[in-house]
Design an enzyme around this catalytic site. Structure first.
Site, PDB file in Angstrom:
ATOM      1  N   CYS A 141       0.901  -1.010  -0.025  1.00  0.00           N
ATOM      2  CA  CYS A 141      -0.018   0.067   0.001  1.00  0.00           C
ATOM      3  C   CYS A 141       0.903   1.349   0.089  1.00  0.00           C
ATOM      4  CB  CYS A 141      -0.737   0.078   1.202  1.00  0.00           C
ATOM      5  SG  CYS A 141      -1.926   1.380   1.345  1.00  0.00           S
ATOM      6  N   GLY A 188      -5.671   5.727   4.861  1.00  0.00           N
ATOM      7  CA  GLY A 188      -5.816   5.904   6.223  1.00  0.00           C
ATOM      8  C   GLY A 188      -6.671   4.450   6.636  1.00  0.00           C
ATOM      9  N   GLU A 189      -6.478   4.273   7.954  1.00  0.00           N
ATOM     10  CA  GLU A 189      -7.486   3.069   8.759  1.00  0.00           C
ATOM     11  C   GLU A 189      -8.339   3.772   9.536  1.00  0.00           C
ATOM     12  OE1 GLU A 189      -8.081  -0.443   8.630  1.00  0.00           O
ATOM     13  OE2 GLU A 189      -9.304   0.438  10.288  1.00  0.00           O
ATOM     14  N   SER A 242     -10.337  -5.855   4.758  1.00  0.00           N
ATOM     15  CA  SER A 242      -9.125  -6.147   3.867  1.00  0.00           C
ATOM     16  C   SER A 242      -8.398  -7.293   4.449  1.00  0.00           C
ATOM     17  CB  SER A 242      -8.173  -4.899   3.745  1.00  0.00           C
ATOM     18  OG  SER A 242      -8.983  -3.737   3.396  1.00  0.00           O
ATOM     19  N   CYS A 364      -5.976   3.310  -6.080  1.00  0.00           N
ATOM     20  CA  CYS A 364      -5.594   3.346  -4.348  1.00  0.00           C
ATOM     21  C   CYS A 364      -4.223   4.156  -4.092  1.00  0.00           C
ATOM     22  CB  CYS A 364      -5.706   2.359  -4.062  1.00  0.00           C
ATOM     23  SG  CYS A 364      -7.215   1.156  -4.136  1.00  0.00           S
TER      24      CYS A 364
HETATM   25  N1  SAH Z   1      -7.171   1.121   5.527  1.00  0.00           N
HETATM   26  C1  SAH Z   1      -8.430   0.406   5.237  1.00  0.00           C
HETATM   27  C2  SAH Z   1      -9.057   1.281   4.201  1.00  0.00           C
HETATM   28  C3  SAH Z   1      -8.070   1.972   3.140  1.00  0.00           C
HETATM   29  S1  SAH Z   1      -7.242   1.072   2.185  1.00  0.00           S
HETATM   30  C4  SAH Z   1      -8.150  -0.946   4.805  1.00  0.00           C
HETATM   31  O1  SAH Z   1      -7.077  -1.310   4.719  1.00  0.00           O
HETATM   32  O2  SAH Z   1      -9.187  -1.516   4.439  1.00  0.00           O
HETATM   33  C5  SAH Z   1      -8.603   0.535   0.858  1.00  0.00           C
HETATM   34  C6  SAH Z   1      -8.277  -0.758   0.114  1.00  0.00           C
HETATM   35  O3  SAH Z   1      -7.438  -0.559  -1.057  1.00  0.00           O
HETATM   36  C7  SAH Z   1      -7.773  -1.670   0.993  1.00  0.00           C
HETATM   37  O4  SAH Z   1      -8.521  -3.239   0.738  1.00  0.00           O
HETATM   38  C8  SAH Z   1      -6.408  -1.904   0.480  1.00  0.00           C
HETATM   39  O5  SAH Z   1      -5.840  -3.206   0.811  1.00  0.00           O
HETATM   40  C9  SAH Z   1      -6.296  -1.595  -1.013  1.00  0.00           C
HETATM   41  N2  SAH Z   1      -5.106  -1.198  -1.692  1.00  0.00           N
HETATM   42  C10 SAH Z   1      -4.281  -0.209  -1.080  1.00  0.00           C
HETATM   43  N3  SAH Z   1      -2.862  -0.574  -1.828  1.00  0.00           N
HETATM   44  C11 SAH Z   1      -3.378  -0.939  -2.806  1.00  0.00           C
HETATM   45  C12 SAH Z   1      -2.560  -1.197  -3.997  1.00  0.00           C
HETATM   46  N4  SAH Z   1      -1.520  -0.685  -4.338  1.00  0.00           N
HETATM   47  N5  SAH Z   1      -3.342  -1.933  -5.032  1.00  0.00           N
HETATM   48  C13 SAH Z   1      -4.703  -2.261  -4.845  1.00  0.00           C
HETATM   49  N6  SAH Z   1      -5.243  -2.045  -3.802  1.00  0.00           N
HETATM   50  C14 SAH Z   1      -4.552  -1.410  -2.733  1.00  0.00           C
HETATM   51 FE1  SF4 Z   2      -3.025   1.085   3.277  1.00  0.00          FE
HETATM   52 FE2  SF4 Z   2      -5.390   0.173   4.641  1.00  0.00          FE
HETATM   53 FE3  SF4 Z   2      -2.878  -1.107   5.055  1.00  0.00          FE
HETATM   54 FE4  SF4 Z   2      -3.412   1.591   6.011  1.00  0.00          FE
HETATM   55  S1  SF4 Z   2      -4.528  -0.154   6.665  1.00  0.00           S
HETATM   56  S2  SF4 Z   2      -1.395   0.544   5.173  1.00  0.00           S
HETATM   57  S3  SF4 Z   2      -4.450   2.510   4.123  1.00  0.00           S
HETATM   58  S4  SF4 Z   2      -4.165  -1.003   3.047  1.00  0.00           S
END
Ligand code: SAH
Ligand code: SF4
Length: 396
Positions: A141, A188-189, A242, A364
């Site tokens: 991410c 963010g989370e 996730s 994302c």
């Molecule tokens: N923090 C929360 C919400 C934000 S991330 C969470 O993790 O659920 C939102 C979604 O985008 C998550 O499912 C995450 O895994 C996905 N995501 C993050 N980076 C990504 C990437 N490089 N490619 C595809 N999905 C990604």
């Molecule tokens: Fe990215 Fe969600 Fe993981 Fe935070 S919790 S690092 S926003 S995928």
């Protein structure tokens, strides 16, 4: 200043150092109905005035008290002295050929967050950020690579909805498009910014604000179990988990918070959440980002199908979006199709998130991630990747 108003102000201003510079005024933007009414009562005003102001802000798009023509002049000037309607600033808006619209939004303190609107027929889904950066450092991410800077205030979270709705003319009733769905899947989370996220989601769903159905507002979490255990007391929005891996060994690598709250604990908590919902037939959305050769093998799909057996879920497969600080690769189309087929044969509703807004980097975490290089960790990455400098934009 009335102590209750001061109290509300401290809630709204918490975690915002720059906002602290503006301590004189209460920002009404992020106050859900109960807090707005408490504020009005604290200054000797009636409840219905609070409702009027709430509708002006969130349904009619007012960002100043002078527009509120059914509020007396006296009250308007009283409000001007002690309150404000403060929104974060749109730095730039990008429009994709496919209708996707991306906003780069500067929040107080100078950081930039991103909000993405994705149209699909009559539906318009807004992907909203909850924090500047993220502390959870998932290995795939871009937001995680920045580290954590700060929580967004409730005003900054709901402000993203206001900005998008206003940009489409929704708040003046003239626009062709609307924000019909919200997903807390930006930066963010959300469960690590619990109170502000709950207040903002409450406003999204409230009939005197945006009135979006609880089935169209989704909180996505990587698994902060203690906060997830509390969530049903505060909201009845939809839940997305996730997951990204079918076993703890792999998930520990991809989603480090799994070491603290492993899969079984997380799925139990998610089940309890939907069981607590008043309406039946709720499903948990399982998000699974597919990374080439990492978690995209047929045996992963079979293991996932076993893991989720007897849990009411639908699965959303997300092809990994490559970014320049990561060595992971996007899943191949063949592996993606095979993975989906296996899950569908096992009886799961399985959708694939199509990439939208490619021409504006709307996937994302892509662009604001490049704008906000905020921690020492990103300094380290910068040393490794010289080209990051050249893609930083707008002098941040
Ligand atoms: N923090 C929360 C919400 C934000 S991330 C969470 O993790 O659920 C939102 C979604 O985008 C998550 O499912 C995450 O895994 C996905 N995501 C993050 N980076 C990504 C990437 N490089 N490619 C595809 N999905 C990604
Ligand atoms: Fe990215 Fe969600 Fe993981 Fe935070 S919790 S690092 S926003 S995928």
């Amino acid at each position: 200043m009335n102590p209750l108003a001061a109290n509300i102000r401290s809630v709204e201003m918490s975690d915002s150092s720059a906002a602290a510079a503006n301590v004189e005024k209460v920002n009404l933007m992020g106050l859900p109905e109960a807090k707005l009414i408490a504020f009005f009562e604290s200054i000797g005003e009636k409840k219905f005035r609070a409702i009027q102001v709430m509708k002006w802000i969130h349904q009619l798009g007012a960002d100043n008290f002078d527009d509120m023509t059914n509020v007396s002049k006296d009250l308007r000037s009283k409000l001007k002295n002690i309150a404000e309607i403060r929104l974060p600033e749109v730095v730039q808006q990008f429009d994709s050929a496919d209708g996707t619209r991306k906003f780069l939004i500067r929040v107080s303190g100078g950081n930039v967050i991103e909000t993405v609107y994705i149209p699909d027929g009559d539906r318009g889904t807004l992907c909203v950020s909850s924090q500047v950066g993220c502390s959870l450092d998932c290995s795939f991410c871009a937001t995680g690579k920045q580290g954590f800077n700060r929580d967004l205030t409730a005003a900054e979270i709901i402000g993203q909805v206001w900005i998008a709705a206003k940009s489409f003319g929704q708040l003046s009733g003239t626009g062709p498009r609307m924000v019909t769905n919200v997903v807390m899947m930006g930066m963010g989370e959300p469960l690590l910014n619990f109170d502000n996220v709950v207040d903002a989601m409450n406003l999204m769903m409230h009939d005197n604000a945006y009135g979006i159905s609880k089935r169209r507002v989704t909180l996505s979490t990587s698994g902060v179990v203690p906060q997830l255990d509390r969530l049903s007391q505060y909201t009845d929005a939809c839940l997305a988990i996730s997951l990204h891996a079918p076993n703890d060994e792999l998930r520990n690598e991809l989603v480090p918070i799994n070491r603290k709250y492993p899969i079984a604990m997380l799925l139990d908590s998610a089940k309890r959440y939907i069981e607590a919902m008043p309406d039946t037939h709720r499903k948990i959305t399982i998000e699974y980002t597919l990374i080439d050769q990492v978690n995209d093998r047929p045996h992963h799909a079979k293991e996932l199908a076993e893991l989720l057996r007897n849990i009411p879920v639908k699965i959303n497969l997300i092809p990994f979006n490559p970014f320049n600080l990561s060595n992971y690769k996007r899943v191949s189309n063949t592996a993606l199709r095979k993975f989906q087929d296996i899950l569908m044969q096992e009886g799961y509703i399985t959708t694939v998130r199509t990439t939208r807004g490619d021409d504006i980097d709307a996937a994302c975490g892509q662009l604001a991630g490049q704008v906000n290089d905020i921690t020492r960790r990103s300094e380290r990455y910068r040393a490794q990747f010289d080209d990051v400098q050249s893609i930083k934009i707008m002098g941040q």
